[in-house]
Design a protein around this motif. Sequence first.
Motif, PDB file in Angstrom:
ATOM      1  N   HIS A   1      -7.514   5.561 -12.447  1.00 17.87           N
ATOM      2  CA  HIS A   1      -6.376   5.995 -11.886  1.00 17.87           C
ATOM      3  C   HIS A   1      -5.401   5.174 -11.082  1.00 17.87           C
ATOM      4  CE1 HIS A   1      -7.146  10.261 -12.653  1.00 17.87           C
ATOM      5  NE2 HIS A   1      -8.481  10.260 -12.076  1.00 17.87           N
TER       6      HIS A   1
ATOM      7  N   TYR B   1      -9.069  10.632  -3.417  1.00 22.21           N
ATOM      8  CA  TYR B   1     -10.079   9.714  -3.634  1.00 22.21           C
ATOM      9  C   TYR B   1     -10.923   9.578  -2.592  1.00 22.21           C
ATOM     10  CZ  TYR B   1      -7.754   6.415  -0.551  1.00 22.21           C
ATOM     11  OH  TYR B   1      -7.131   5.761   0.438  1.00 22.21           O
TER      12      TYR B   1
ATOM     13  N   GLN C   1      -7.806  11.840   1.805  1.00 20.74           N
ATOM     14  CA  GLN C   1      -7.153  10.446   1.606  1.00 20.74           C
ATOM     15  C   GLN C   1      -6.542  10.453   0.023  1.00 20.74           C
ATOM     16  OE1 GLN C   1     -10.479   7.913   2.538  1.00 20.74           O
ATOM     17  NE2 GLN C   1      -9.402   7.316   4.487  1.00 20.74           N
TER      18      GLN C   1
ATOM     19  N   ASP D   1      -4.066   8.826  -2.907  1.00 18.05           N
ATOM     20  CA  ASP D   1      -3.286   7.462  -3.393  1.00 18.05           C
ATOM     21  C   ASP D   1      -2.006   7.988  -3.528  1.00 18.05           C
ATOM     22  OD1 ASP D   1      -3.431   4.838  -4.636  1.00 18.05           O
ATOM     23  OD2 ASP D   1      -2.629   5.813  -6.361  1.00 18.05           O
TER      24      ASP D   1
ATOM     25  N   ILE E   1      -6.402   2.940  -8.959  1.00 16.63           N
ATOM     26  CA  ILE E   1      -6.690   2.845  -7.250  1.00 16.63           C
ATOM     27  C   ILE E   1      -7.514   1.543  -7.245  1.00 16.63           C
ATOM     28  CG2 ILE E   1      -7.873   3.979  -5.248  1.00 16.63           C
ATOM     29  CD1 ILE E   1      -7.325   6.627  -6.523  1.00 16.63           C
TER      30      ILE E   1
ATOM     31  N   ALA F   1      -0.061   5.407   0.359  1.00 19.21           N
ATOM     32  CA  ALA F   1      -1.259   6.611   0.432  1.00 19.21           C
ATOM     33  C   ALA F   1      -0.734   7.522   1.506  1.00 19.21           C
ATOM     34  CB  ALA F   1      -2.422   5.979   1.057  1.00 19.21           C
TER      35      ALA F   1
ATOM     36  N   PHE G   1       0.790  -1.192  -0.007  1.00 15.04           N
ATOM     37  CA  PHE G   1       0.116   0.018   0.110  1.00 15.04           C
ATOM     38  C   PHE G   1       0.836   1.216   0.023  1.00 15.04           C
ATOM     39  CE2 PHE G   1       0.678  -1.216   4.348  1.00 15.04           C
ATOM     40  CZ  PHE G   1       0.949  -0.117   4.975  1.00 15.04           C
TER      41      PHE G   1
ATOM     42  N   LYS H   1      -1.045  10.197  -7.514  1.00 15.89           N
ATOM     43  CA  LYS H   1      -1.201  10.902  -6.137  1.00 15.89           C
ATOM     44  C   LYS H   1      -2.516  11.470  -6.320  1.00 15.89           C
ATOM     45  CE  LYS H   1       3.531  11.220  -4.799  1.00 15.89           C
ATOM     46  NZ  LYS H   1       4.794  12.007  -4.606  1.00 15.89           N
TER      47      LYS H   1
ATOM     48  N   TRP I   1      -8.359  -2.065  -4.646  1.00 17.62           N
ATOM     49  CA  TRP I   1      -8.884  -2.501  -3.078  1.00 17.62           C
ATOM     50  C   TRP I   1      -8.709  -3.965  -3.022  1.00 17.62           C
ATOM     51  CZ3 TRP I   1      -8.411   1.522  -0.315  1.00 17.62           C
ATOM     52  CH2 TRP I   1      -8.748   2.709  -1.075  1.00 17.62           C
TER      53      TRP I   1
ATOM     54  N   GLN J   1     -11.713   5.460 -10.160  1.00 18.03           N
ATOM     55  CA  GLN J   1     -10.710   4.847  -9.187  1.00 18.03           C
ATOM     56  C   GLN J   1     -10.038   3.940 -10.126  1.00 18.03           C
ATOM     57  OE1 GLN J   1     -12.072   3.127  -5.219  1.00 18.03           O
ATOM     58  NE2 GLN J   1     -13.320   4.970  -4.905  1.00 18.03           N
TER      59      GLN J   1
ATOM     60  N   LYS K   1       0.141   6.225  -5.376  1.00 19.82           N
ATOM     61  CA  LYS K   1       1.148   5.863  -6.470  1.00 19.82           C
ATOM     62  C   LYS K   1       1.251   7.054  -7.420  1.00 19.82           C
ATOM     63  CE  LYS K   1      -1.328   1.356  -6.255  1.00 19.82           C
ATOM     64  NZ  LYS K   1      -2.695   0.723  -6.378  1.00 19.82           N
TER      65      LYS K   1
END
Length: 183
Positions: free
Chosen positions: A178, A93, A83, A85, A180, A71, A69, A90, A182, A175, A87
């Motif tokens: 980009h 989200y 919050q 991301d 992102i 973040a 992860f 950036k 889960w 998400q 990666k």
Amino acid sequence: MKKFIPHLNADIIPLKSAAGIDIGLSFDEFLKHAPHKLVDNEEYNKPSNTQGLWYVIHHKGTNSLGKEFDAYACRWNNDVVLQFDGKPTKILYGIIVSGNYKGSLFNELRINDRLDKLSSQYDLEFYADGHFLIDKEDADIYVPIEIGTDYLASYEDVPNQIIRLFYVTMPLEEQIKHGITWD
């Protein structure tokens, strides 16, 4: 030049914004125009006044399931958490509003209101520690925002719950666009 100071009276707009800050904001743009302080875990997690600054922390590592992860979290007092991301994109989200936040959802639902305040229009669905508003006329229509309360239980199990936070997130399609995830 926009200065990123949260507006604690701003409307809460599902999939779009809260505190006057829009989902999709670049982390680099945020840092360029936001009064901030890079802090460690201990200072970030103290329930305190951040004295007109965003407390910024970078979370990076591997979770207990072996997933990496990356973040950034930015906290303004105990009222707003952004919050991002971590990666290469950036991107913002998620926005959590709580504490002394005075803005509303639909000009009606606020922090410290009863969860059932809109029960004439919406049913409540409890999933993953949060409540979601489901249209009474069409169960396929829901309000895409998570509502946290003073209990981690469904409304059916524990009525009379009080709203403690709203969580605005980026639309799932964005998400994915980009990177992102889960999983």
